[in-house]
Each structure stands twice: as C-alpha cells, then as structure tokens.
Write a protein that holds these residues in place. Structure first.
Motif, PDB file in Angstrom:
ATOM      1  N   THR A   5       0.851  -1.178   0.000  1.00  0.00           N
ATOM      2  CA  THR A   5       0.000   0.000   0.000  1.00  0.00           C
ATOM      3  C   THR A   5       0.890   1.233   0.000  1.00  0.00           C
ATOM      4  N   HIS A   6       0.592   2.167  -0.887  1.00  0.00           N
ATOM      5  CA  HIS A   6       1.370   3.402  -1.011  1.00  0.00           C
ATOM      6  C   HIS A   6       0.489   4.594  -0.655  1.00  0.00           C
ATOM      7  N   ILE A   7       1.035   5.502   0.127  1.00  0.00           N
ATOM      8  CA  ILE A   7       0.372   6.778   0.390  1.00  0.00           C
ATOM      9  C   ILE A   7       1.354   7.860  -0.029  1.00  0.00           C
ATOM     10  N   ALA A   8       1.007   8.539  -1.118  1.00  0.00           N
ATOM     11  CA  ALA A   8       1.915   9.553  -1.668  1.00  0.00           C
ATOM     12  C   ALA A   8       2.030  10.755  -0.747  1.00  0.00           C
ATOM     13  N   ALA A   9       0.918  11.205  -0.187  1.00  0.00           N
ATOM     14  CA  ALA A   9       0.931  12.384   0.674  1.00  0.00           C
ATOM     15  C   ALA A   9      -0.135  12.243   1.751  1.00  0.00           C
ATOM     16  N   PRO A  10       0.256  11.806   2.951  1.00  0.00           N
ATOM     17  CA  PRO A  10      -0.717  11.746   4.045  1.00  0.00           C
ATOM     18  C   PRO A  10      -1.290  13.143   4.319  1.00  0.00           C
ATOM     19  N   GLU A  11      -2.476  13.179   4.874  1.00  0.00           N
ATOM     20  CA  GLU A  11      -3.113  14.457   5.180  1.00  0.00           C
ATOM     21  C   GLU A  11      -2.172  15.328   6.007  1.00  0.00           C
ATOM     22  N   GLY A  12      -2.003  16.568   5.566  1.00  0.00           N
ATOM     23  CA  GLY A  12      -1.160  17.517   6.276  1.00  0.00           C
ATOM     24  C   GLY A  12       0.315  17.449   5.913  1.00  0.00           C
ATOM     25  N   VAL A  13       0.696  16.564   4.965  1.00  0.00           N
ATOM     26  CA  VAL A  13       2.088  16.429   4.532  1.00  0.00           C
ATOM     27  C   VAL A  13       2.170  16.824   3.065  1.00  0.00           C
ATOM     28  N   ALA A  14       3.132  17.653   2.738  1.00  0.00           N
ATOM     29  CA  ALA A  14       3.288  18.102   1.354  1.00  0.00           C
ATOM     30  C   ALA A  14       3.614  16.922   0.448  1.00  0.00           C
ATOM     31  N   PRO A  15       3.039  16.884  -0.767  1.00  0.00           N
ATOM     32  CA  PRO A  15       3.364  15.813  -1.716  1.00  0.00           C
ATOM     33  C   PRO A  15       4.859  15.814  -2.043  1.00  0.00           C
ATOM     34  N   ALA A  16       5.376  14.635  -2.292  1.00  0.00           N
ATOM     35  CA  ALA A  16       6.796  14.472  -2.617  1.00  0.00           C
ATOM     36  C   ALA A  16       6.967  14.309  -4.121  1.00  0.00           C
ATOM     37  N   SER A  17       8.158  14.524  -4.564  1.00  0.00           N
ATOM     38  CA  SER A  17       8.496  14.306  -5.973  1.00  0.00           C
ATOM     39  C   SER A  17       9.488  13.154  -6.052  1.00  0.00           C
ATOM     40  N   GLY A 102       7.219   4.588 -14.603  1.00  0.00           N
ATOM     41  CA  GLY A 102       5.788   4.600 -14.374  1.00  0.00           C
ATOM     42  C   GLY A 102       5.296   3.775 -13.208  1.00  0.00           C
ATOM     43  N   ARG A 103       6.166   3.119 -12.477  1.00  0.00           N
ATOM     44  CA  ARG A 103       5.693   2.305 -11.356  1.00  0.00           C
ATOM     45  C   ARG A 103       5.656   3.132 -10.091  1.00  0.00           C
ATOM     46  N   ARG A 104       4.930   2.645  -9.106  1.00  0.00           N
ATOM     47  CA  ARG A 104       4.906   3.307  -7.803  1.00  0.00           C
ATOM     48  C   ARG A 104       6.292   3.219  -7.204  1.00  0.00           C
ATOM     49  N   LEU A 105       6.738   4.292  -6.606  1.00  0.00           N
ATOM     50  CA  LEU A 105       8.078   4.332  -6.043  1.00  0.00           C
ATOM     51  C   LEU A 105       8.038   4.071  -4.543  1.00  0.00           C
ATOM     52  N   PRO A 106       9.096   3.475  -4.016  1.00  0.00           N
ATOM     53  CA  PRO A 106       9.141   3.224  -2.578  1.00  0.00           C
ATOM     54  C   PRO A 106       9.373   4.514  -1.796  1.00  0.00           C
ATOM     55  N   ALA A 107       9.163   4.439  -0.503  1.00  0.00           N
ATOM     56  CA  ALA A 107       9.570   5.532   0.373  1.00  0.00           C
ATOM     57  C   ALA A 107      11.082   5.691   0.231  1.00  0.00           C
ATOM     58  N   SER A 108      11.577   6.896   0.435  1.00  0.00           N
ATOM     59  CA  SER A 108      13.006   7.143   0.213  1.00  0.00           C
ATOM     60  C   SER A 108      13.541   8.206   1.143  1.00  0.00           C
ATOM     61  N   SER A 109      14.825   8.116   1.408  1.00  0.00           N
ATOM     62  CA  SER A 109      15.573   9.163   2.103  1.00  0.00           C
ATOM     63  C   SER A 109      16.876   9.351   1.353  1.00  0.00           C
TER      64      SER A 109
END
Length: 131
Positions: A5-17, A102-109
């Motif tokens: 399950t991917h959440i690109a931008a949880p509520e209150g968090v700016a979307p990531a690129s 085009g695939r969903r990307l993992p969380a990253s740091s």
C-alpha cells in the motif's frame, strides 16, 4: 510479491516528488545492506562517474534482492547516501531504469555524507523489502 500500500501524501504532509511518503505491506521483511559500485571481483565500476556507479549499485541491489527471493517490486524503502547531492539526478535516472518507468516508487531518504568507506565511492544505497 507482497501486496504493498502506497500513500503519496498523508493528510497535512506536502506531496513528494520521486517517492511516496508511506509504503507498507505484510510478509517477510528483507533488509539489504548498503551497496556500493563494486563488481563481483571487488573492482570499482565508474570511477568519478555517478551515473555509472549508480547503475552498478542498482545491479548489486537487484542481485541481493534476488538472493532473498525478492525484486524491486517488493522494495518499500530506499536510502541514498551520496557524497554530493548533485549526484541525485544520476541516481534517480538509474533508479528509474532499474525499477521501471511509471511504477509506484518506494519511500526514500537521501543524505549527503562527508565520505563513504572508500574515497573513490560517490554513493551507497540500502533497501528494505517485504516479500
């Protein structure tokens, strides 16, 4: 392959690129140690070339994941250590080649570090996966 399950931008968090903020799934956890740009004989690939080093690192990650019965589709988190943030575009290009466009990307740091284990290394990447 685990269902992720991917959440690109949880509520209150700016979307990531270029990554999703949250990724989770159920299954067997796989941790891959930070990989560097050495070939199977321990020789450096891509001296001074962040793109070549990144391609080698992703090839090494692919092999390590395969050893655990995983693929890049199972990766939930990538951590990038770079000696210069100017290398990140080359790292992202190698990532997109390895993971597929085009695939969903993992969380990253991404972290700029003063040095890696060897002075000729420009980057190191670790991965966490759920299979």
């Amino acid at each position: 392959m685990a269902e992720l399950t991917h959440i690109a931008a949880p509520e209150g968090v700016a979307p990531a690129s270029g990554y999703d903020h949250v990724v989770w799934g159920a299954g067997r956890f796989v941790a891959v140690s930070g990989q560097i740009a050495l070939d199977e004989h321990g020789a450096l690939v891509g001296a001074g070339d962040p793109a070549a080093q990144a391609r080698q690192v992703f090839a090494n990650l692919r092999r390590c994941l395969a050893a655990a019965g995983a693929t890049f589709d199972d990766v939930v988190k990538l951590t990038y250590f770079v000696t210069d943030v100017a290398h990140l575009p080359a790292v992202r290009e190698a990532r997109d080649e390895a993971l597929g466009a085009g695939r969903r990307l993992p969380a990253s740091s991404a972290v700029q570090v003063a040095a890696l284990v060897r002075p000729d290394l420009l980057l190191e990447i670790e991965a966490f996966a759920i299979v």
